[in-house]
Write a protein that holds these residues in place. Structure first.
Motif, PDB file in Angstrom:
ATOM      1  N   GLY A 100      43.826  10.114 190.668  1.00  0.00           N
ATOM      2  CA  GLY A 100      45.019   9.498 191.229  1.00  0.00           C
ATOM      3  C   GLY A 100      45.732  10.468 192.151  1.00  0.00           C
ATOM      4  N   ARG A 101      47.016  10.722 191.879  1.00  0.00           N
ATOM      5  CA  ARG A 101      47.815  11.613 192.727  1.00  0.00           C
ATOM      6  C   ARG A 101      47.647  13.092 192.394  1.00  0.00           C
ATOM      7  N   TYR A 102      46.988  13.399 191.294  1.00  0.00           N
ATOM      8  CA  TYR A 102      46.981  14.760 190.783  1.00  0.00           C
ATOM      9  C   TYR A 102      45.654  15.469 191.024  1.00  0.00           C
ATOM     10  N   GLN A 103      45.756  16.749 191.385  1.00  0.00           N
ATOM     11  CA  GLN A 103      44.566  17.551 191.615  1.00  0.00           C
ATOM     12  C   GLN A 103      44.522  18.684 190.595  1.00  0.00           C
ATOM     13  N   PHE A 104      43.319  18.957 190.115  1.00  0.00           N
ATOM     14  CA  PHE A 104      43.087  20.006 189.132  1.00  0.00           C
ATOM     15  C   PHE A 104      41.975  20.921 189.615  1.00  0.00           C
ATOM     16  N   SER A 105      42.021  22.161 189.152  1.00  0.00           N
ATOM     17  CA  SER A 105      40.936  23.109 189.392  1.00  0.00           C
ATOM     18  C   SER A 105      40.132  23.239 188.106  1.00  0.00           C
ATOM     19  N   PHE A 106      38.810  23.226 188.246  1.00  0.00           N
ATOM     20  CA  PHE A 106      37.906  23.407 187.124  1.00  0.00           C
ATOM     21  C   PHE A 106      37.599  24.899 187.033  1.00  0.00           C
ATOM     22  N   LEU A 107      38.024  25.539 185.929  1.00  0.00           N
ATOM     23  CA  LEU A 107      37.885  26.982 185.802  1.00  0.00           C
ATOM     24  C   LEU A 107      37.133  27.366 184.527  1.00  0.00           C
ATOM     25  N   THR A 108      36.217  28.307 184.661  1.00  0.00           N
ATOM     26  CA  THR A 108      35.555  28.902 183.502  1.00  0.00           C
ATOM     27  C   THR A 108      36.567  29.803 182.800  1.00  0.00           C
ATOM     28  N   PRO A 109      36.290  30.217 181.559  1.00  0.00           N
ATOM     29  CA  PRO A 109      37.240  31.114 180.878  1.00  0.00           C
ATOM     30  C   PRO A 109      37.533  32.396 181.667  1.00  0.00           C
ATOM     31  N   GLU A 110      36.524  32.963 182.305  1.00  0.00           N
ATOM     32  CA  GLU A 110      36.725  34.188 183.081  1.00  0.00           C
ATOM     33  C   GLU A 110      37.642  33.941 184.280  1.00  0.00           C
ATOM     34  N   ARG A 111      37.394  32.869 185.008  1.00  0.00           N
ATOM     35  CA  ARG A 111      38.259  32.536 186.155  1.00  0.00           C
ATOM     36  C   ARG A 111      39.660  32.163 185.692  1.00  0.00           C
ATOM     37  N   PHE A 112      39.758  31.516 184.547  1.00  0.00           N
ATOM     38  CA  PHE A 112      41.057  31.135 184.011  1.00  0.00           C
ATOM     39  C   PHE A 112      41.875  32.385 183.660  1.00  0.00           C
ATOM     40  N   PHE A 113      41.234  33.386 183.077  1.00  0.00           N
ATOM     41  CA  PHE A 113      41.917  34.644 182.762  1.00  0.00           C
ATOM     42  C   PHE A 113      42.525  35.236 184.030  1.00  0.00           C
ATOM     43  N   LYS A 114      41.765  35.261 185.109  1.00  0.00           N
ATOM     44  CA  LYS A 114      42.265  35.798 186.385  1.00  0.00           C
ATOM     45  C   LYS A 114      43.394  34.916 186.934  1.00  0.00           C
ATOM     46  N   TRP A 115      43.266  33.598 186.791  1.00  0.00           N
ATOM     47  CA  TRP A 115      44.297  32.662 187.252  1.00  0.00           C
ATOM     48  C   TRP A 115      45.612  32.918 186.511  1.00  0.00           C
ATOM     49  N   VAL A 116      45.531  33.089 185.184  1.00  0.00           N
ATOM     50  CA  VAL A 116      46.743  33.335 184.388  1.00  0.00           C
ATOM     51  C   VAL A 116      47.446  34.602 184.875  1.00  0.00           C
ATOM     52  N   HIS A 117      46.701  35.608 185.249  1.00  0.00           N
ATOM     53  CA  HIS A 117      47.310  36.851 185.731  1.00  0.00           C
ATOM     54  C   HIS A 117      47.903  36.687 187.121  1.00  0.00           C
ATOM     55  N   LYS A 118      47.428  35.713 187.866  1.00  0.00           N
ATOM     56  CA  LYS A 118      47.967  35.460 189.200  1.00  0.00           C
ATOM     57  C   LYS A 118      49.270  34.660 189.130  1.00  0.00           C
TER      58      LYS A 118
END
Length: 179
Positions: free
Chosen positions: A160-178
């Motif tokens: 619908g109106r919402y967009q999500f990024s599909f992240l592996t645990p490793e990429r998610f760890f880096k995302w959280v730090h960003k």
């Protein structure tokens, strides 16, 4: 020390971002990925556009997209919409839609009752659109209904109106730090 994901879980597979962020800042990536051991969907943007005003209350509204806005308040607050994609007691299928019967409930009229699902097969994830009114977007391309497509780390998925990024645990760890 956190032993499992349950300390961060809310309803509908949603993770509590504030607690998760605090944890990620205290531990090494290896420790983080032992707890967050499956991929996640992280809210990344909201499409601007117009919802069809003629839809009935219980129907999906046709949504005419214009562009994605990643800087307005709604898009920024969507960053805390993090959904954990792990197998559950009912199997390896995670249903996504507006209906409360879904594993991931996105309560918005631009999202169909049964919009899509993600199937988990080992370390691989596969996305299928169920013929949703506003379709499911994968990397800005509308998916064909009922055709399973493999997901790759960093893929952008639109419901619908919402967009999500599909992240592996490793990429998610880096995302959280960003963020």
């Amino acid at each position: 020390m956190v032993d499992d994901i349950s300390q961060f879980m809310q309803a509908n597979r949603r993770l509590e971002y504030g607690l998760l962020r605090q944890y990620a800042k205290k531990v090494a990536q290896d420790d983080f990925t032992k707890v967050i051991d499956s991929a996640v969907l992280v809210g990344s943007g909201v499409y601007s556009g117009r919802l069809d005003e003629h839809s009935q209350a219980d129907q999906t509204s046709l949504f005419q997209k214009r562009y994605i806005d990643q800087d307005d308040d709604a898009a920024i607050s969507l960053h805390s919409a993090i959904f954990y994609l792990s197998p559950n007691t009912t199997g390896n299928i995670i249903s996504i839609g507006r209906s409360e019967s879904n594993d991931i409930v996105l309560n918005d009229t631009s999202i169909s009752r049964e919009h899509a699902h993600i199937r988990i097969d080992g370390q691989r994830y596969y996305l299928t659109d169920f013929g949703a009114t506003n379709s499911t977007m994968l990397n800005e391309t509308s998916m064909a209904p009922n055709k399973e497509t493999a997901l790759e780390p960093g893929d952008n998925i639109g419901f619908g109106r919402y967009q999500f990024s599909f992240l592996t645990p490793e990429r998610f760890f880096k995302w959280v730090h960003k963020y």
